[in-house]
Design a protein around this motif. Structure first.
Motif, short mmCIF file in Angstrom:
data_model
loop_
_atom_site.label_atom_id
_atom_site.label_comp_id
_atom_site.label_asym_id
_atom_site.label_seq_id
_atom_site.Cartn_x
_atom_site.Cartn_y
_atom_site.Cartn_z
N ASP A 270 -7.04 -0.06 10.71
CA ASP A 270 -6.56 -1.41 11.01
C ASP A 270 -6.86 -2.42 9.91
O ASP A 270 -6.18 -3.44 9.80
CB ASP A 270 -7.15 -1.92 12.32
CG ASP A 270 -6.58 -1.22 13.53
OD1 ASP A 270 -5.53 -0.54 13.40
OD2 ASP A 270 -7.19 -1.33 14.62
N PRO B 238 -1.29 -2.03 4.95
CA PRO B 238 -0.22 -1.10 5.36
C PRO B 238 0.47 -0.41 4.19
O PRO B 238 0.96 0.72 4.35
CB PRO B 238 0.76 -2.00 6.12
CG PRO B 238 -0.05 -3.16 6.57
CD PRO B 238 -1.11 -3.36 5.52
N ARG C 293 -2.50 2.39 3.00
CA ARG C 293 -3.32 3.20 3.91
C ARG C 293 -2.72 4.58 4.11
O ARG C 293 -1.51 4.77 4.07
CB ARG C 293 -3.55 2.49 5.23
CG ARG C 293 -2.41 2.51 6.17
CD ARG C 293 -2.84 1.89 7.51
NE ARG C 293 -1.69 1.32 8.16
CZ ARG C 293 -1.66 0.13 8.72
NH1 ARG C 293 -2.72 -0.62 8.73
NH2 ARG C 293 -0.56 -0.30 9.28
N TRP D 24 -7.44 -7.48 3.61
CA TRP D 24 -7.06 -6.07 3.73
C TRP D 24 -7.69 -5.28 2.59
O TRP D 24 -7.68 -5.72 1.44
CB TRP D 24 -5.55 -5.92 3.62
CG TRP D 24 -4.75 -6.64 4.63
CD1 TRP D 24 -4.31 -7.94 4.56
CD2 TRP D 24 -4.26 -6.13 5.86
NE1 TRP D 24 -3.58 -8.24 5.67
CE2 TRP D 24 -3.54 -7.15 6.49
CE3 TRP D 24 -4.36 -4.89 6.49
CZ2 TRP D 24 -2.92 -6.98 7.72
CZ3 TRP D 24 -3.74 -4.72 7.71
CH2 TRP D 24 -3.03 -5.76 8.31
#
Length: 103
Positions: free
Chosen positions: A18, A22, A25, A86
């Motif tokens: 999470d 994105p 990952r 992130w």
């Protein structure tokens, strides 16, 4: 960075996924249940303030697996998007400053 380390300690793969960007990952993440994380040392940070969008964290994390032990040394890159940080990626065993001659 500290929250991601804690997720490794707690074997919380969902949190790690999470907080991973994105775009970088992995599709799957499996943690080695035998590894016990023993401590985190932050060596350096660059950027990452509230006003910035990028940051790096260099750290060492000690681990133990049965009778084996070691230290993971990484320089991690983070990016701030949509008001959250992130994890992008990391370089293992990043080169450090050149040693002084004669040392």
């Amino acid at each position: 960075m500290r929250s991601r380390y804690t997720a490794f300690v707690r074997e919380d793969a969902d949190y790690l996924v999470d907080t991973w960007h994105p775009g970088t990952r992995p599709t799957e993440l499996s943690l080695d249940r035998h590894v016990r994380w023993r401590g985190l040392t932050i060596l350096d940070t660059v950027g990452g303030s509230a006003a910035e969008r990028r940051g790096t964290v260099e750290f060492r994390a000690a681990w133990r697996d049965g009778s084996s032990s070691g230290v993971l040394h990484e320089r991690s890159r983070f990016v701030k998007q949509s008001a959250r940080w992130w994890y992008l990626d990391g370089v293992l065993d990043p080169p450090g400053p050149s040693p002084e001659p004669g040392t």
